[in-house]
Design an enzyme around this catalytic site. Structure first.
Site, short mmCIF file in Angstrom:
data_model
loop_
_atom_site.label_atom_id
_atom_site.label_comp_id
_atom_site.label_asym_id
_atom_site.label_seq_id
_atom_site.Cartn_x
_atom_site.Cartn_y
_atom_site.Cartn_z
N LYS A 54 0.80 -1.22 0.00
CA LYS A 54 0.00 0.00 0.00
C LYS A 54 0.84 1.28 0.00
O LYS A 54 0.37 2.34 -0.45
CB LYS A 54 -0.94 0.00 1.20
CG LYS A 54 -2.09 -0.99 1.12
CD LYS A 54 -3.16 -0.55 0.15
CE LYS A 54 -4.43 -1.39 0.28
NZ LYS A 54 -5.50 -0.90 -0.60
N SER A 304 0.96 -9.69 -0.41
CA SER A 304 0.62 -8.27 -0.31
C SER A 304 1.07 -7.59 0.98
O SER A 304 1.25 -6.37 0.99
CB SER A 304 -0.89 -8.09 -0.48
OG SER A 304 -1.60 -8.82 0.51
#
Length: 320
Positions: A54, A304
């Protein structure tokens, strides 16, 4: 059809985040390959700044704000990793950040976001709408909204993970990534199809958070009730308005895995690769581990993130 982002947008994002975001490692495991029936290359975004991919999109989006916009400050809503990414990017760029977070967000993610200097506004996931709350803060304080996934600079920034992976392992047959709001998968699929038109791209979500799977079947954006899944990063209720057409264009299918498969894969990655992966980060590996990828193929898998509370990690691993 004109899509919200292009390969050139991802290349521009790569230049923006160069020297700020980490170029994360690519790891392999012979045992995982044997059990999965294919050659797997893990792009380890659990080693990214803030512990998740992110940061890539957050920094790319904030770095492109004008000086008047920076002076106003930013607001976003997130269960944790995007919150941390925006908080750190804002601190690095001298921008004030306000983050709308669910009251049941992992304690470690709340603490980290606050530690980066952001103001946290809590909400009840079951009774309040985070987008409406963030919208009120935009109206009342004049803040600039940084959407967690449905924003072109966010999508392009996340796509740099696949750009790096394909630079290092150019001969991939398949790319697999988790999908929550769709920022990561849309950016990565854009890169993959631009560099290798024949590559097969798949998204993965859990059985309890299957809004993307349902949407693919229906051919439209389906909204589901707030999902109860161990993968807190994919508790979204509906595909993004911008991410959906990109993913429909470039992604072959959405795979589903169970929470139990996610936990089992977390345990394997910790015991064999010696890496800590959060539940959402283990979703894509879980699909490949359970032989959903074509046998004998060369598969790139995006891990992720790795932000998981130690107490929860111990609880999950003891139950696996």
């Amino acid at each position: 059809m004109s899509l919200p982002i292009s390969f050139d947008d991802v290349k521009a994002a790569a230049e923006t985040i160069r020297g700020v975001a980490h170029r994360t490692p690519v790891m392999t495991s012979r045992t995982f390959n044997q059990l999965a029936g294919c050659q797997v290359y893990f792009k380890c975004e659990n080693f990214q700044r803030v512990g998740a991919f992110k940061f890539r999109g957050a920094y790319n989006a904030l770095a492109r704000l004008s000086e008047p916009e920076r002076a106003r400050g930013v607001v976003t809503h997130s269960s944790g990793n995007h919150a941390q990414g925006v908080a750190l990017a804002a601190r690095l760029l001298g921008i004030s950040a306000t983050i709308v977070m669910p009251s049941d967000a992992p304690a470690s993610k709340l603490a980290a976001t606050k530690g980066y200097g952001a103001e946290i506004v809590l909400y009840d996931r079951q009774t309040e709408d985070r987008a409406e709350l963030a919208g009120r803060l935009v109206s009342e304080r004049g803040l600039v909204m940084i959407h967690p996934y449905d924003q072109p600079h966010i999508m392009a920034g996340q796509g740099t993970a696949a750009l790096e992976l394909l630079e290092e392992v150019p001969d991939l047959d398949v790319l697999v990534a988790p999908v929550g709001g769709g920022g990561l998968l849309s950016g990565c699929a854009t890169v993959a199809k631009a560099l290798k038109p024949a590559i097969r791209v798949f998204g993965v979500e859990t059985e309890k958070s299957n809004d993307w799977w349902q949407s693919f079947q229906a051919g439209r954006r389906v909204k589901i009730p707030p999902p109860e899944t161990i993968a807190d990063g994919m508790r979204t209720q509906q595909p993004g308005e911008l991410t959906f057409p990109v993913i429909r264009e470039h992604v072959e299918a959405i795979w589903l895995v169970s929470d139990a498969q996610v936990i089992s894969t977390m345990k394997f990655l910790l015991s064999r690769l010696k890496i800590v992966v959060e539940p959402t980060g283990a979703v894509a590996p879980a699909a490949v581990f359970n032989r959903l990828a074509p046998p004998g193929s060369s598969v790139g898998v995006i891990i992720s993130g790795g932000n998981v509370d130690p107490a929860l990690l111990a609880q999950l691993l003891s139950s696996a």
